[in-house]
Design a protein around this motif. Structure first.
Motif, mmCIF file in Angstrom:
data_model
loop_
_atom_site.group_PDB
_atom_site.id
_atom_site.type_symbol
_atom_site.label_atom_id
_atom_site.label_comp_id
_atom_site.label_asym_id
_atom_site.label_seq_id
_atom_site.Cartn_x
_atom_site.Cartn_y
_atom_site.Cartn_z
ATOM 1 N N UNK A 83 44.975 48.760 20.266
ATOM 2 C CA UNK A 83 44.083 47.675 19.846
ATOM 3 C C UNK A 83 42.883 47.600 20.785
ATOM 4 N N UNK A 84 41.784 47.071 20.260
ATOM 5 C CA UNK A 84 40.569 46.942 21.063
ATOM 6 C C UNK A 84 39.949 45.571 20.796
ATOM 7 N N UNK A 85 39.329 45.013 21.849
ATOM 8 C CA UNK A 85 38.628 43.731 21.747
ATOM 9 C C UNK A 85 37.134 43.994 21.955
ATOM 10 N N UNK A 86 36.288 43.506 21.022
ATOM 11 C CA UNK A 86 34.836 43.622 21.180
ATOM 12 C C UNK A 86 34.385 42.558 22.155
ATOM 13 N N UNK A 87 33.779 42.989 23.264
ATOM 14 C CA UNK A 87 33.447 42.071 24.356
ATOM 15 C C UNK A 87 32.583 40.897 23.892
ATOM 16 N N UNK A 88 31.562 41.153 23.093
ATOM 17 C CA UNK A 88 30.597 40.104 22.748
ATOM 18 C C UNK A 88 31.163 39.061 21.792
ATOM 19 N N UNK A 89 32.062 39.474 20.874
ATOM 20 C CA UNK A 89 32.521 38.575 19.814
ATOM 21 C C UNK A 89 33.990 38.215 19.906
ATOM 22 N N UNK A 90 34.798 38.995 20.640
ATOM 23 C CA UNK A 90 36.227 38.753 20.678
ATOM 24 C C UNK A 90 36.976 39.304 19.479
ATOM 25 N N UNK A 91 36.270 40.009 18.556
ATOM 26 C CA UNK A 91 36.928 40.553 17.362
ATOM 27 C C UNK A 91 37.956 41.617 17.751
ATOM 28 N N UNK A 92 39.097 41.587 17.066
ATOM 29 C CA UNK A 92 40.181 42.536 17.354
ATOM 30 C C UNK A 92 40.144 43.683 16.346
ATOM 31 N N UNK A 93 40.298 44.933 16.873
ATOM 32 C CA UNK A 93 40.333 46.133 16.033
ATOM 33 C C UNK A 93 41.652 46.856 16.286
ATOM 34 N N UNK A 94 42.151 47.543 15.252
ATOM 35 C CA UNK A 94 43.416 48.284 15.324
ATOM 36 C C UNK A 94 43.187 49.711 14.841
#
Length: 314
Positions: free
Chosen positions: A42-53
């Motif tokens: 999983x990854x977190x976008x620093x600017x928005x906090x959106x989670x990616x899988x």
């Protein structure tokens, strides 16, 4: 926490286990290339906090947000503070006017010159009375303006606090107090731990006491955090099944234990042993050689010996 598994198995066929999962913090979605990470990471976008899988080799947004509603709440607080301080008539402050409106209204009534003419004309007298009431009301209007301005400042401070809290959980140190880690710190921790699994026997041949059952070299410099012993089939009786891990210091083989790990009879792991291992020498160097010995057995019917070495990279 994620572990890289390194298997050192001379003359033994190995079926590797599944890789661990990682949590990354990246600048934006463009950093999530197809060759970045593994499936189920999983990854977190620093600017928005959106989670990616990552699934089937491709990254996709999950719709979840690492910060939940903190950022939208902070933005709403900032906007509300601006409305209180400036112009928004829909903010319910003493009739729905902003601090800027009340300040202007107070100044108007406090500085407006009024000439009251005594007249028998009742309409003129009533008009003069209205103007006097407005002048008398100016201090109250000023108080209302001050109250509204104070509330606006409070909302501004709340918004700033929320924003600082979100930033702390993303990148800070001990964001929730002692024992807590931010997303950035967890991402760094996930890259510093390594699990070395050494298979020392097959699943059908009884394991006997032996010096130098397996040899190998550590892949990194660092610290040994834990050593665990596993059996595919337990020993039934007799002296406790005991294993030693030794390292070569350039002149001699030295045990890393002051109390060696054992597996109790009828058990399959050293984790449940009545007497737990004690590590006395934990520091290792890159490519340092190690040796695994079986120093004691009981009934001689234990099968499938594996030694797990947990390392923290320097």
């Amino acid at each position: 926490m994620s572990y890289d598994a390194i298997l050192e198995i001379p003359n033994v066929v190995v079926v590797p286990g599944p890789a661990g999962q990682s949590l990354f913090v990246v600048q934006d979605a463009a950093d999530l290339a197809a060759d970045f990470g593994r499936d189920d990471d999983r990854a977190i976008i620093r600017a928005t906090g959106a989670e990616w899988l990552k699934t089937a080799g491709a990254w996709a947004a999950t719709g979840a947000n690492f910060w939940g509603t903190l950022l939208p709440q902070a933005a709403a607080m900032v906007e509300l503070a601006r409305r209180w301080a400036e112009e928004a008539p829909d903010v319910d402050v003493d009739g729905g006017f902003s601090a800027l409106h009340w300040a202007g209204r107070s100044q108007y009534w406090a500085t407006r010159p009024e000439v009251i003419t005594v007249s028998m004309n009742i309409a003129a007298v009533l008009a003069a009375s209205d103007n006097m009431a407005a002048i008398i009301d100016a201090p109250a209007q000023a108080t209302a303006a001050s109250t509204a301005a104070g509330q606006a400042l409070g909302y501004k401070n709340t918004a700033s606090t929320k924003a600082d809290l979100a930033a702390a959980w993303a990148e800070g140190t001990l964001p929730g107090g002692a024992g807590t880690k931010s997303a950035k710190e967890w991402a760094e921790v996930s890259t510093t731990s390594v699990l070395v699994i050494v298979e020392c026997s097959d699943e059908t041949t009884p394991v006997l006491a032996q010096t130098g059952l397996r040899f190998g070299r550590f892949p990194y410099a660092g610290t040994i955090q834990d050593v665990r012993i596993e059996l595919g089939d337990s020993q039934t009786s007799g002296a406790l099944f005991t294993v030693d891990l030794k390292v070569w210091n350039g002149a001699a083989w030295v045990s890393i234990f002051s109390t060696k790990p054992t597996v109790d009879n009828g058990e399959l792991t050293s984790v449940t042993a009545a007497i737990q291992r004690v590590i006395s020498t934990s520091a290792i160097t890159d490519d340092q050689q190690y040796r695994i010995d079986v120093t004691q057995i009981g009934s001689g019917d234990a099968l499938g010996l594996k030694v797990k070495i947990y390392l923290a990279r320097a």
